[in-house]
Design a protein around this motif. Structure first.
Motif, PDB file in Angstrom:
ATOM      1  N   MET A   1       0.843  -1.182   0.000  1.00  0.00           N
ATOM      2  CA  MET A   1       0.000   0.000   0.000  1.00  0.00           C
ATOM      3  C   MET A   1       0.886   1.243   0.000  1.00  0.00           C
ATOM      4  N   HIS A   2       0.542   2.172  -0.803  1.00  0.00           N
ATOM      5  CA  HIS A   2       1.286   3.419  -0.915  1.00  0.00           C
ATOM      6  C   HIS A   2       0.703   4.460   0.038  1.00  0.00           C
ATOM      7  N   VAL A   3       1.537   5.068   0.861  1.00  0.00           N
ATOM      8  CA  VAL A   3       1.095   6.123   1.767  1.00  0.00           C
ATOM      9  C   VAL A   3       1.674   7.440   1.264  1.00  0.00           C
ATOM     10  N   SER A   4       0.798   8.349   0.922  1.00  0.00           N
ATOM     11  CA  SER A   4       1.258   9.644   0.426  1.00  0.00           C
ATOM     12  C   SER A   4       0.937  10.730   1.456  1.00  0.00           C
ATOM     13  N   THR A   5       1.405  11.915   1.173  1.00  0.00           N
ATOM     14  CA  THR A   5       1.153  13.049   2.061  1.00  0.00           C
ATOM     15  C   THR A   5      -0.341  13.316   2.195  1.00  0.00           C
ATOM     16  N   SER A   6      -1.086  13.121   1.130  1.00  0.00           N
ATOM     17  CA  SER A   6      -2.521  13.382   1.192  1.00  0.00           C
ATOM     18  C   SER A   6      -3.225  12.421   2.155  1.00  0.00           C
ATOM     19  N   HIS A   7      -2.747  11.160   2.243  1.00  0.00           N
ATOM     20  CA  HIS A   7      -3.323  10.222   3.203  1.00  0.00           C
ATOM     21  C   HIS A   7      -3.064  10.681   4.632  1.00  0.00           C
ATOM     22  N   GLU A   9      -2.383  13.779   5.658  1.00  0.00           N
ATOM     23  CA  GLU A   9      -3.132  15.013   5.911  1.00  0.00           C
ATOM     24  C   GLU A   9      -4.611  14.724   6.147  1.00  0.00           C
ATOM     25  N   ARG A  10      -5.166  13.760   5.418  1.00  0.00           N
ATOM     26  CA  ARG A  10      -6.573  13.402   5.620  1.00  0.00           C
ATOM     27  C   ARG A  10      -6.782  12.775   6.999  1.00  0.00           C
ATOM     28  N   ALA A  11      -5.852  11.937   7.436  1.00  0.00           N
ATOM     29  CA  ALA A  11      -5.945  11.338   8.779  1.00  0.00           C
ATOM     30  C   ALA A  11      -5.863  12.418   9.853  1.00  0.00           C
ATOM     31  N   ASN A  12      -4.972  13.393   9.665  1.00  0.00           N
ATOM     32  CA  ASN A  12      -4.852  14.500  10.617  1.00  0.00           C
ATOM     33  C   ASN A  12      -6.132  15.333  10.655  1.00  0.00           C
ATOM     34  N   THR A  14      -9.188  14.345   9.883  1.00  0.00           N
ATOM     35  CA  THR A  14     -10.238  13.545  10.508  1.00  0.00           C
ATOM     36  C   THR A  14     -10.109  13.582  12.021  1.00  0.00           C
ATOM     37  N   MET A  15      -8.887  13.455  12.513  1.00  0.00           N
ATOM     38  CA  MET A  15      -8.677  13.493  13.967  1.00  0.00           C
ATOM     39  C   MET A  15      -9.010  14.872  14.524  1.00  0.00           C
ATOM     40  N   ARG A  16      -8.591  15.929  13.852  1.00  0.00           N
ATOM     41  CA  ARG A  16      -8.876  17.284  14.339  1.00  0.00           C
ATOM     42  C   ARG A  16     -10.363  17.588  14.343  1.00  0.00           C
ATOM     43  N   MET A  17     -11.080  17.124  13.333  1.00  0.00           N
ATOM     44  CA  MET A  17     -12.508  17.405  13.247  1.00  0.00           C
ATOM     45  C   MET A  17     -13.310  16.592  14.260  1.00  0.00           C
ATOM     46  N   ALA A  18     -12.846  15.398  14.586  1.00  0.00           N
ATOM     47  CA  ALA A  18     -13.559  14.547  15.537  1.00  0.00           C
ATOM     48  C   ALA A  18     -13.196  14.871  16.978  1.00  0.00           C
ATOM     49  N   ASN A  19     -12.095  15.552  17.189  1.00  0.00           N
ATOM     50  CA  ASN A  19     -11.585  15.770  18.537  1.00  0.00           C
ATOM     51  C   ASN A  19     -11.158  17.232  18.684  1.00  0.00           C
ATOM     52  N   ARG A  20     -11.911  17.982  19.423  1.00  0.00           N
ATOM     53  CA  ARG A  20     -11.637  19.416  19.585  1.00  0.00           C
ATOM     54  C   ARG A  20     -10.444  19.709  20.491  1.00  0.00           C
ATOM     55  N   ARG A  21      -9.832  18.712  21.079  1.00  0.00           N
ATOM     56  CA  ARG A  21      -8.667  18.950  21.936  1.00  0.00           C
ATOM     57  C   ARG A  21      -7.464  19.436  21.135  1.00  0.00           C
ATOM     58  N   PHE A  22      -7.514  19.275  19.836  1.00  0.00           N
ATOM     59  CA  PHE A  22      -6.408  19.738  18.995  1.00  0.00           C
ATOM     60  C   PHE A  22      -6.551  21.209  18.626  1.00  0.00           C
ATOM     61  N   THR A  23      -7.632  21.833  19.035  1.00  0.00           N
ATOM     62  CA  THR A  23      -7.856  23.247  18.747  1.00  0.00           C
ATOM     63  C   THR A  23      -7.703  24.027  20.038  1.00  0.00           C
ATOM     64  N   ARG A  24      -6.771  24.920  20.121  1.00  0.00           N
ATOM     65  CA  ARG A  24      -6.495  25.627  21.358  1.00  0.00           C
ATOM     66  C   ARG A  24      -7.608  26.606  21.736  1.00  0.00           C
ATOM     67  N   LEU A  25      -8.409  27.020  20.803  1.00  0.00           N
ATOM     68  CA  LEU A  25      -9.417  28.045  21.062  1.00  0.00           C
ATOM     69  C   LEU A  25     -10.712  27.507  21.668  1.00  0.00           C
ATOM     70  N   THR A  26     -10.756  26.237  22.070  1.00  0.00           N
ATOM     71  CA  THR A  26     -11.962  25.677  22.670  1.00  0.00           C
ATOM     72  C   THR A  26     -11.732  25.375  24.144  1.00  0.00           C
TER      73      THR A  26
END
Length: 104
Positions: A1-7, A9-12, A14-26
């Motif tokens: 399986m090929h892992v590219s930068t887009s994969h 970035e998409r994982a990052n 998904t994690m940021r959107m599902a978990n607000r702990r990665f956003t300092r403004l909350t």
């Protein structure tokens, strides 16, 4: 399986959107690194064992052959509950597990 930068970035994303702990403004921002690590672990369990993925039509753990059934929070909560806890904490945990079973 090929892992590219887009994969990655998409994982990052998904994690940021599902978990607000990665956003300092909350209010959910993790001030302690230990709490942040625990939240990432909880997210990983949810994403891989509990969340049904549209394209796979199953969880990634089921697709990889790691699990045969869909996971539930109650299974993980019972597995990782501390053995020694106060009576009040035990009562709260029992109420939480019962409510989780009713929502299912």
């Amino acid at each position: 399986m090929h892992v590219s930068t887009s994969h990655i970035e998409r994982a990052n994303l998904t994690m940021r959107m599902a978990n607000r702990r990665f956003t300092r403004l909350t209010n959910a921002f993790s001030k302690k690194f230990e709490n942040h690590i625990h939240m990432v672990a909880i997210y990983t369990v949810w994403y891989n064992f509990i969340k049904m993925h549209k394209t796979l039509k199953m969880t990634p753990a089921m697709a990889a052959g790691v699990s045969q059934t869909l996971g539930r929070w109650t299974i993980f909560a019972r597995r990782w509950m501390p053995l020694r806890r106060s009576r009040a904490s035990a009562d709260r945990t029992k109420r939480w597990l019962k409510a989780a079973e009713l929502r299912r």
